[in-house]
Design a protein around this motif. Structure first.
Motif, PDB file in Angstrom:
ATOM      1  N   ILE A  69       0.849  -1.195   0.000  1.00  0.00           N
ATOM      2  CA  ILE A  69       0.000   0.000   0.000  1.00  0.00           C
ATOM      3  C   ILE A  69       0.890   1.254   0.000  1.00  0.00           C
ATOM      4  CG2 ILE A  69      -1.798   1.282   1.192  1.00  0.00           C
ATOM      5  CD1 ILE A  69      -2.738  -1.422   0.110  1.00  0.00           C
ATOM      6  N   PRO A  70       0.757   2.132  -1.010  1.00  0.00           N
ATOM      7  CA  PRO A  70       1.585   3.340  -1.075  1.00  0.00           C
ATOM      8  C   PRO A  70       1.109   4.406  -0.064  1.00  0.00           C
ATOM      9  CG  PRO A  70       0.654   2.764  -3.236  1.00  0.00           C
ATOM     10  CD  PRO A  70      -0.093   1.987  -2.202  1.00  0.00           C
ATOM     11  N   PHE A  71       2.052   4.990   0.646  1.00  0.00           N
ATOM     12  CA  PHE A  71       1.675   6.017   1.619  1.00  0.00           C
ATOM     13  C   PHE A  71       2.684   7.158   1.609  1.00  0.00           C
ATOM     14  CE2 PHE A  71       4.639   3.536   4.135  1.00  0.00           C
ATOM     15  CZ  PHE A  71       5.178   4.391   5.090  1.00  0.00           C
ATOM     16  N   GLY A  72       2.275   8.287   2.197  1.00  0.00           N
ATOM     17  CA  GLY A  72       3.131   9.458   2.273  1.00  0.00           C
ATOM     18  C   GLY A  72       3.568   9.743   3.695  1.00  0.00           C
ATOM     19  N   ILE A  73       4.684  10.448   3.824  1.00  0.00           N
ATOM     20  CA  ILE A  73       5.264  10.768   5.127  1.00  0.00           C
ATOM     21  C   ILE A  73       5.511  12.272   5.218  1.00  0.00           C
ATOM     22  CG2 ILE A  73       7.161  10.352   6.732  1.00  0.00           C
ATOM     23  CD1 ILE A  73       7.758   7.760   5.181  1.00  0.00           C
ATOM     24  N   LYS A  74       4.894  12.919   6.174  1.00  0.00           N
ATOM     25  CA  LYS A  74       5.199  14.327   6.440  1.00  0.00           C
ATOM     26  C   LYS A  74       6.700  14.472   6.643  1.00  0.00           C
ATOM     27  CE  LYS A  74       3.939  18.038   9.705  1.00  0.00           C
ATOM     28  NZ  LYS A  74       3.120  18.353  10.906  1.00  0.00           N
ATOM     29  N   ASP A  75       7.283  15.513   6.078  1.00  0.00           N
ATOM     30  CA  ASP A  75       8.740  15.613   6.047  1.00  0.00           C
ATOM     31  C   ASP A  75       9.350  16.095   7.362  1.00  0.00           C
ATOM     32  OD1 ASP A  75      11.202  15.285   4.913  1.00  0.00           O
ATOM     33  OD2 ASP A  75      11.126  17.074   3.652  1.00  0.00           O
ATOM     34  N   VAL A  76       8.851  15.535   8.454  1.00  0.00           N
ATOM     35  CA  VAL A  76       9.455  15.744   9.770  1.00  0.00           C
ATOM     36  C   VAL A  76       9.778  14.400  10.425  1.00  0.00           C
ATOM     37  CG1 VAL A  76       8.427  17.998  10.223  1.00  0.00           C
ATOM     38  CG2 VAL A  76       7.158  15.927  10.811  1.00  0.00           C
ATOM     39  N   TYR A  77       9.622  13.307   9.638  1.00  0.00           N
ATOM     40  CA  TYR A  77       9.912  11.963  10.141  1.00  0.00           C
ATOM     41  C   TYR A  77      11.186  11.424   9.507  1.00  0.00           C
ATOM     42  CZ  TYR A  77       5.217  11.683  12.109  1.00  0.00           C
ATOM     43  OH  TYR A  77       4.085  11.905  12.846  1.00  0.00           O
ATOM     44  N   MET A  78      11.989  10.778  10.324  1.00  0.00           N
ATOM     45  CA  MET A  78      13.205  10.155   9.820  1.00  0.00           C
ATOM     46  C   MET A  78      12.870   8.891   9.032  1.00  0.00           C
ATOM     47  SD  MET A  78      15.502  12.161  10.915  1.00  0.00           S
ATOM     48  CE  MET A  78      15.629  13.462  12.129  1.00  0.00           C
ATOM     49  N   LEU A  79      13.461   8.785   7.859  1.00  0.00           N
ATOM     50  CA  LEU A  79      13.434   7.555   7.062  1.00  0.00           C
ATOM     51  C   LEU A  79      14.846   7.396   6.532  1.00  0.00           C
ATOM     52  CD1 LEU A  79      12.015   5.176   5.702  1.00  0.00           C
ATOM     53  CD2 LEU A  79      11.420   6.705   3.797  1.00  0.00           C
ATOM     54  N   GLN A  80      15.537   6.413   7.032  1.00  0.00           N
ATOM     55  CA  GLN A  80      16.970   6.270   6.810  1.00  0.00           C
ATOM     56  C   GLN A  80      17.337   6.397   5.330  1.00  0.00           C
ATOM     57  OE1 GLN A  80      18.667   2.580   8.209  1.00  0.00           O
ATOM     58  NE2 GLN A  80      20.689   3.475   8.419  1.00  0.00           N
TER      59      GLN A  80
END
Length: 466
Positions: A69-80
């Protein structure tokens, strides 16, 4: 609306749709969009994970509900390994060294991140205009703001660019943009989801939460992210919410609303009229409705911003260009710190840092900050008494409709006051859900601490009544 997650899951399992095609479709739509919702796309990462899902299905292996399932992340979360900019000039070239706990849980469940989403810089704003990536345009009317600070996340969901998105809510930053764009947005009970890996704004009210198009999708994502995390001592073990439990549309017997919110001269007449229609509908369906007393809007906003500014001044003190960020060299170390911060922080961030340092300074902390703490306790006590009288508190999400792009930047005080109906529930650390029924900017459903299930139950009730 039916669950988009369950629908796509079934399509993938029936081989009616390939995960690679699904992800590519979302990436193409995000790349072409003109609403300024994208800070960075994640094509290589997302397509590699999609190919793995397709391989499992091709081999006859089962997949999880969120897998593919494709999802989005607010750009205040770390994603290595990805850029995590907080929509700021200071961190525009910063790459995450690790992954936030809530995001990692989604990755472990097989969900596929496709985009880091535009927002107010460091969460400082209620319109998603305080950003180096351009103001986010409302999904319904591009001339209006997308809401903030999780504006990009809400607009992406509303326009179908992501199936769900993960926002961050400190004083209404999930609920308000969800209301502005006609989708569901949940601020869970404080501590239900780990904050580890979320850039801190105001640590005592920061919450991780989902934005989606249905109650069921909110439930599915919430369950995956919830739970105790040894890296966040404010987190707690949370019982999984079953589908059956939130289908009990008779669970809520009594509903309260704050009469001072509705009687305020600041509320838009149409929002007031539409809210009162909802109240009448509840009464007609034999749900007890009670008018409750609460703190006035000015007190709520003043208390919230006093504490939030103090906490953000403390949290952002580490950002001086030494360890991370765009460092600007000057003649001395002290001057370098000053120039780096003054040139790289947005005007709104600087306003909040200066305000926070003032309320924490000698001569002001007793008169302002400690009074704010006392008022927060009084607000929490007020809620405890309210929930002895009612099961749910219902309120408009905002007193007014979305402003035009540019208006909030001209009048910061008006922007702060737009949070009047959301910040109280943040100070109380209560579970609160925006639903797209009722007034133009939706309704806000709130329950007592840890009663997240009840919030989702009543959301389903409203779907049947309105």
């Amino acid at each position: 609306m039916e669950s988009q997650i369950l629908k796509i899951h079934q399509q993938l399992m029936n081989k009616e749709l390939s995960c690679t095609a699904l992800v590519q479709n979302k990436l193409d739509a995000l790349a072409a969009n003109t609403h300024h919702t994208v800070n960075s796309l994640l094509p290589d990462y997302a397509l590699e994970r999609a190919a793995q899902v397709d391989a499992k299905i091709s081999n006859g292996e089962p997949i999880g509900i969120l897998e593919g399932i494709p999802f989005g992340i607010k750009d205040v979360y770390m994603l290595q390994g990805t850029y995590t900019t907080a929509s700021s000039k200071l961190l525009q070239n910063y790459k995450s060294a690790y992954t936030a706990t809530a995001i990692q849980k989604l990755l472990d469940a097989g969900a596929i991140p496709v985009v880091k989403e535009n927002c107010d810089s460091f969460g400082h704003g209620s319109s998603s205009e305080n950003t180096i990536f351009g103001a986010v345009n409302n999904a319904r009317n591009p001339e209006l703001v997308g809401g903030g600070s999780s504006g990009g996340s809400a607009v992406n969901v509303a326009l179908g660019y992501t199936v769900f998105s993960i926002g961050g809510d400190t004083g209404g930053s999930i609920r308000q943009p969800a209301g502005y764009n006609g989708v569901y947005g949940l601020k869970p009970t404080y501590g239900r989801i780990s904050r580890y890996g979320l850039m801190a704004y105001a640590s005592s009210t920061d919450c991780v939460g989902p934005i989606a198009k249905s109650v069921e999708d909110i439930r599915l994502v919430l369950n995956v992210m919830s739970g105790k995390d040894v890296k966040d001592q404010t987190s707690y073990d949370a019982t999984e919410i079953s589908k059956e439990s939130i289908q009990d549309t008779k669970a809520v017997k009594s509903v309260g609303y704050f009469k001072n919110f509705i009687d305020s001269e600041a509320i838009n007449p149409k929002i007031k009229a539409d809210f009162l229609k909802v109240v009448d509908t509840l009464k007609e369906n034999h749900i007890e409705v009670k008018a409750l007393d609460f703190f006035d809007s000015e007190t709520l906003v003043s208390t919230y911003y006093t504490l939030a500014m103090a906490e953000t001044a403390s949290n952002l003190s580490r950002l001086d260009g030494t360890n991370y960020g765009n460092r600007i060299e000057a003649e001395s170390l002290k001057e370098s710190y000053a120039v780096t911060r003054s040139e790289n922080f947005s005007e709104e961030s600087k306003r909040r840092i200066v305000g926070g340092n003032q309320v924490l300074s000698q001569g002001f902390s007793d008169a302002i900050y400690l009074k704010g703490l006392a008022l927060r306790d009084a607000i929490a006590n007020n809620f405890e008494e309210d929930f002895k009288a009612v099961d749910i508190i219902l309120s408009p999400v905002t007193p007014n409709t979305p402003p035009k792009i540019g208006d909030s930047l001209k009048d910061p005080l008006a922007m702060y006051l737009s949070d009047a109906y959301t910040v109280g529930f943040s100070l109380g650390q209560l579970p609160t859900l925006t639903v797209p029924q009722g007034p133009e900017t939706g309704l806000q459903i709130t329950a007592a601490k840890t009663k997240d299930t009840l919030v989702l139950q009543f959301a389903n009730t409203l779907k049947t009544l309105l």
